[in-house]
Design a protein around this motif. Structure first.
Motif, short mmCIF file in Angstrom:
data_model
loop_
_atom_site.label_atom_id
_atom_site.label_comp_id
_atom_site.label_asym_id
_atom_site.label_seq_id
_atom_site.Cartn_x
_atom_site.Cartn_y
_atom_site.Cartn_z
N SER A 16 0.82 -1.22 0.00
CA SER A 16 0.00 0.00 0.00
C SER A 16 0.85 1.26 0.00
O SER A 16 0.31 2.37 0.07
CB SER A 16 -0.92 0.00 1.22
OG SER A 16 -0.16 -0.05 2.42
N GLY A 17 2.16 1.13 -0.03
CA GLY A 17 3.03 2.29 -0.05
C GLY A 17 3.87 2.38 1.21
O GLY A 17 3.94 1.45 2.03
N SER A 18 4.54 3.52 1.38
CA SER A 18 5.42 3.72 2.53
C SER A 18 4.60 4.12 3.76
O SER A 18 3.53 4.72 3.65
CB SER A 18 6.45 4.80 2.22
OG SER A 18 7.26 4.42 1.12
N ILE A 43 4.39 11.52 7.00
CA ILE A 43 4.84 11.08 5.68
C ILE A 43 5.63 9.80 5.86
O ILE A 43 6.65 9.78 6.55
CB ILE A 43 5.71 12.16 5.00
CG1 ILE A 43 4.89 13.43 4.79
CG2 ILE A 43 6.27 11.64 3.68
CD1 ILE A 43 5.69 14.57 4.20
N GLY A 44 5.14 8.72 5.27
CA GLY A 44 5.84 7.45 5.38
C GLY A 44 7.09 7.44 4.53
O GLY A 44 7.14 8.03 3.45
N THR A 45 8.12 6.76 5.01
CA THR A 45 9.38 6.69 4.27
C THR A 45 9.93 5.28 4.31
O THR A 45 9.61 4.49 5.19
CB THR A 45 10.43 7.65 4.87
OG1 THR A 45 10.65 7.32 6.24
CG2 THR A 45 9.98 9.09 4.76
N HIS A 46 10.79 5.00 3.34
CA HIS A 46 11.59 3.78 3.33
C HIS A 46 12.97 4.15 2.81
O HIS A 46 13.17 5.23 2.26
CB HIS A 46 10.95 2.70 2.45
CG HIS A 46 10.86 3.08 1.01
ND1 HIS A 46 9.82 3.84 0.49
CD2 HIS A 46 11.68 2.82 -0.06
CE1 HIS A 46 9.99 4.02 -0.80
NE2 HIS A 46 11.13 3.41 -1.16
N MET A 67 12.97 7.79 1.13
CA MET A 67 12.06 7.90 0.00
C MET A 67 10.63 7.72 0.48
O MET A 67 10.39 7.04 1.48
CB MET A 67 12.40 6.84 -1.05
CG MET A 67 13.82 6.98 -1.61
SD MET A 67 14.25 5.64 -2.72
CE MET A 67 15.89 6.15 -3.24
N THR A 68 9.68 8.32 -0.24
CA THR A 68 8.32 8.39 0.27
C THR A 68 7.33 7.48 -0.42
O THR A 68 6.26 7.21 0.12
CB THR A 68 7.79 9.84 0.16
OG1 THR A 68 7.79 10.22 -1.22
CG2 THR A 68 8.68 10.79 0.95
N ASN A 69 7.62 6.98 -1.62
CA ASN A 69 6.64 6.17 -2.33
C ASN A 69 7.35 5.27 -3.33
O ASN A 69 8.58 5.24 -3.41
CB ASN A 69 5.60 7.04 -3.02
CG ASN A 69 6.24 8.14 -3.86
OD1 ASN A 69 7.22 7.88 -4.57
ND2 ASN A 69 5.71 9.36 -3.78
N LYS A 70 6.53 4.55 -4.11
CA LYS A 70 7.10 3.63 -5.09
C LYS A 70 7.82 4.36 -6.22
O LYS A 70 8.63 3.77 -6.93
CB LYS A 70 6.00 2.74 -5.66
CG LYS A 70 5.43 1.77 -4.63
CD LYS A 70 4.40 0.85 -5.26
CE LYS A 70 3.88 -0.15 -4.24
NZ LYS A 70 2.88 -1.06 -4.82
N MET A 71 7.50 5.62 -6.38
CA MET A 71 8.20 6.41 -7.39
C MET A 71 9.52 6.93 -6.85
O MET A 71 10.26 7.63 -7.55
CB MET A 71 7.31 7.59 -7.82
CG MET A 71 5.99 7.17 -8.45
SD MET A 71 6.23 6.12 -9.90
CE MET A 71 7.05 7.26 -11.00
N ASN A 72 9.81 6.59 -5.59
CA ASN A 72 11.06 6.96 -4.95
C ASN A 72 11.26 8.47 -4.86
O ASN A 72 12.36 8.99 -5.03
CB ASN A 72 12.26 6.33 -5.67
CG ASN A 72 12.26 4.81 -5.56
OD1 ASN A 72 11.65 4.26 -4.66
ND2 ASN A 72 12.92 4.16 -6.49
N PHE A 124 17.47 9.32 -7.66
CA PHE A 124 16.28 8.82 -8.35
C PHE A 124 16.71 7.58 -9.11
O PHE A 124 17.91 7.30 -9.22
CB PHE A 124 15.66 9.88 -9.28
CG PHE A 124 16.62 10.55 -10.20
CD1 PHE A 124 17.17 11.78 -9.90
CD2 PHE A 124 17.00 9.94 -11.41
CE1 PHE A 124 18.07 12.39 -10.77
CE2 PHE A 124 17.89 10.55 -12.27
CZ PHE A 124 18.43 11.78 -11.95
N PRO A 125 15.79 6.79 -9.62
CA PRO A 125 16.18 5.52 -10.26
C PRO A 125 17.28 5.71 -11.29
O PRO A 125 17.27 6.66 -12.08
CB PRO A 125 14.87 5.04 -10.88
CG PRO A 125 13.81 5.64 -10.03
CD PRO A 125 14.34 6.97 -9.60
#
Length: 663
Positions: A16-18, A43-46, A67-72, A124-125
């Motif tokens: 579901s995200g970070s 704000i969730g982070t990973h 990073m905050t989401n799947k889009m990094n 970023f990626p």
């Protein structure tokens, strides 16, 4: 983040995200608990850095970047989470963005006691950094750049130790790129200015040396600490007190040899002993109950009274025979004046009744002594033999119907040895039936660096129970010896009833873990009635405490794993007896009746002495062959005889008138 025996996890990425959830995993109980749930404002982070830091009494967790989401998308702030009070966790942003360092995520990191080392990372990626930064985030914020790596890396394993940083492996092109390849590189880079050697090491002449056997170092700075008394280990670079293993039960830590040695015969060595204890420190299984009533022995009372009585008579005889005035006084107040035998003719009464008799004076003094000692004998018998007691067993239900068993109170004591010398850990108490209050604890010094903890719990209940009720107790210690004592009013005034149960595991194990050790006690309702000297009635209620069954051991652990288990549990079972005890104590005679009996004995004693007076005089005059006035007669008897004769010889009134006429 490790804080034995607990691990902390914060943030991360799911389907579901970070998120920014904070989890606590307890190694000792195998429990995973979420301490903080992500709020809408969080704000969730990973891919961030995190570190637990203890400052004074505060426990703080810092998170850096990520990073905050799947889009990094990058998160460039530093947050502080205060977990000092787990029910009042707060989150605060301490830094909005780096001063010079490029914001990034999924970097390698390690904390060296002063700064967080950040190695590489992804912007970023497919764009990976190869620089190294030291970030000081507590106190004054600082950034320091170091020489770059030979290759860009993300997700590396990093260990900062003293002036060195070890870097191993990672991704070349970003961990989220399907084309990324792994690095097998191992880097060792230096860093000047770090004053700390890290956990398990201390600085000597500019070099970091490992802590030796029997010591540990749980901080980045400072010196190596000695293991607590009674514990040791044979490790190098020990980092935590959990690596200090206590000496097994039956052994003690010898300061000279620095080893655990067998306990000498006749001494006591609980787990973690630093010295062998004297056997008097042992707490034995025992009980204390009201004693059966036995009329007290007179002991030497009668012997002493008889001796004083004989001595008093002897002194009286000596004084009476030697002191003429003393003899005259007693003879003048002769109480046997009317009992004497007169050694003269019948007509001599008028003369003899005015004379004193030394024999009467002697027996007058003698009877006074006898009466007083007779009173003393009454009093001694009253003190020692007047009180009695009857006990009997009755059905418990009938006793409860007749008496009001409310506001009942018991005291539970838990006694154990603790190598930590700290009994202040508040225990956890749970009961669905009893009202329990943690009263206090005692720290009892039983030897050098050995403390016995005595936890005291007050137990209150208003109704009696027919089935078993229990109290569950959780302690945050470990021990090899548990002693549980239950006590309360026995019913007998001023006397308690108590029972102590003891349990000790074998094979060097200690009590540690979730399964409780069970102690079972039997309670017998008791009723006590006391009838006072004047018939006033006093009633008391209580319980007779005894053991129901032997204790049942709960969870045990080896001494090597004591820090991977948190405390131990005790369950105290209460079983109400089907029988009750009644006690009736009473006085056979009251004080007024005693006085009446004492006074009633006086005439008999006086008559007894009068008999001795007459017997003495008869024997005396018989031996002396002295003729008495009226054979065997006393003064009173002779007086009555003379009066009768005088009345018989007195003329009638008619005879007197005839004689007057003749004249």
């Amino acid at each position: 983040m490790l804080d034995l025996p607990k691990l902390y996890f914060i943030g991360g990425q799911s389907y579901s995200g970070s998120n920014f959830d904070l989890w606590e995993y307890d190694l000792s109980t195998n429990n995973l608990t979420r301490l903080y749930k992500t709020k809408p404002t969080d704000i969730g982070t990973h891919g961030h850095a995190c570190q637990l830091i203890k400052e004074g009494n505060s426990s703080l967790i810092y998170t850096l970047y990520g990073m905050t989401n799947k889009m990094n998308d990058l998160y460039c702030k530093i947050r502080m989470i205060d977990i000092t009070e787990t029910d009042k966790i707060t989150v605060k942003v301490t830094k909005e963005k780096p001063d010079h360092m490029t914001c990034r995520g999924n970097f390698g990191f390690s904390y060296d006691g002063q700064s967080m080392v950040i190695v590489g990372g992804e912007v970023f990626p497919n764009f990976v950094m190869k620089d190294i930064f030291w970030i000081t985030f507590t106190g004054e914020y600082r950034e320091q750049y170091s020489h770059p790596l030979f290759e860009p890396l993300s997700g590396s394993a990093v260990l900062a130790f003293a002036d060195y940083v070890f870097i191993f492996s990672g991704f070349h092109d970003g961990s989220f790129s399907i084309d990324s390849d792994l690095s097998s590189s191992l880097y060792l880079t230096g860093f000047s200015g770090n004053l700390y050697c890290g956990y398990g090491f201390y600085r000597v002449d500019g070099y970091c040396e490992p802590c030796g056997e029997g010591t540990y170092k749980p901080t980045y700075d400072g010196v190596c600490l000695e293991c607590p008394p009674g514990t040791t280990h044979d490790l190098k670079a020990a980092m935590h007190i959990s690596q200090c293993v206590p000496c097994p039960s039956g052994t003690f830590f010898n300061e000279e040899s620095k080893k655990c040695e067998s306990c000498p015969e006749g001494t006591l060595c609980p787990v973690g002993s630093s010295v062998a204890l004297n056997s008097t420190a042992m707490k034995l299984e025992q009980q204390s109950q009201p004693k059966n009533f036995n009329q007290p022995s007179m002991g030497w009372s009668m012997t002493i009274l008889g001796s004083i009585f004989g001595f008093s008579i002897l002194i009286f005889i000596i004084i009476f025979c030697s002191a003429f005035l003393f003899k005259v006084i007693f003879s003048v107040y002769d109480v046997y004046r009317g009992e004497h035998i007169i050694p003269r003719g019948e007509t001599s009464y008028e003369e003899d009744k005015t004379k004193i008799s030394f024999v009467g004076g002697f027996f007058t003094g003698l009877v006074m002594i006898i009466i007083n000692f007779n009173f003393a004998l009454f009093i001694i018998n009253y003190v020692y033999k007047n009180e009695d007691e009857l006990r009997s067993l009755v059905p418990m239900i009938s006793l409860v119907q007749d008496q009001d068993y409310s506001n009942n109170h018991l005291i539970l004591e838990i006694y154990m040895y603790s190598y930590r010398d700290d009994c202040s850990n508040i225990i956890e108490i749970e009961s669905s039936f009893f009202n329990t209050t943690y009263a206090y604890f005692d720290e009892i010094d039983v030897g050098d660096n050995i403390t016995a903890c005595n936890h005291v719990i007050d137990i209150d209940f208003n109704t009696l129970f027919t089935t078993g009720s229990s109290i569950k107790i959780g302690l945050k210690e470990y021990t090899s010896d548990i002693s549980v004592t239950l006590s309360g009013k026995s019913g007998n005034p001023g006397v308690d009833s108590s029972y102590t149960q003891i349990v000790t595991p074998t094979d060097g194990l200690v009590f540690k873990g979730n399964d409780p050790t069970i102690f079972s006690f039997s309670l017998m309702p008791a009723y006590y009635s006391y009838k006072g000297l004047f018939g006033q009635l006093s009633e008391y209620l209580g319980f007779r405490v005894s053991s129901f069954v032997a204790p049942v051991m709960g969870s045990l652990s080896s001494i090597e794993n004591i820090y991977l288990e948190t405390g131990f549990n005790i369950e105290v079972m209460f079983i109400m007896s089907e029988s009750g005890m009644t006690t009736y104590r009473f006085h056979s005679i009251d004080p007024i009746s005693l006085v009446i009996l004492m006074l009633a004995s006086v005439p008999g004693l006086m008559e007894l002495c009068a008999f001795f007076v007459r017997s003495y005089e008869r024997i005396y005059y018989l031996v002396k062959r002295v003729k008495v006035g009226y054979e065997g007669a006393s003064v009173a008897e002779q007086y009555n005889k003379l009066k009768n004769q005088e009345n018989n010889n007195r003329p009638e009134p008619e005879d007197i008138n005839e004689k007057d006429k003749e004249n």
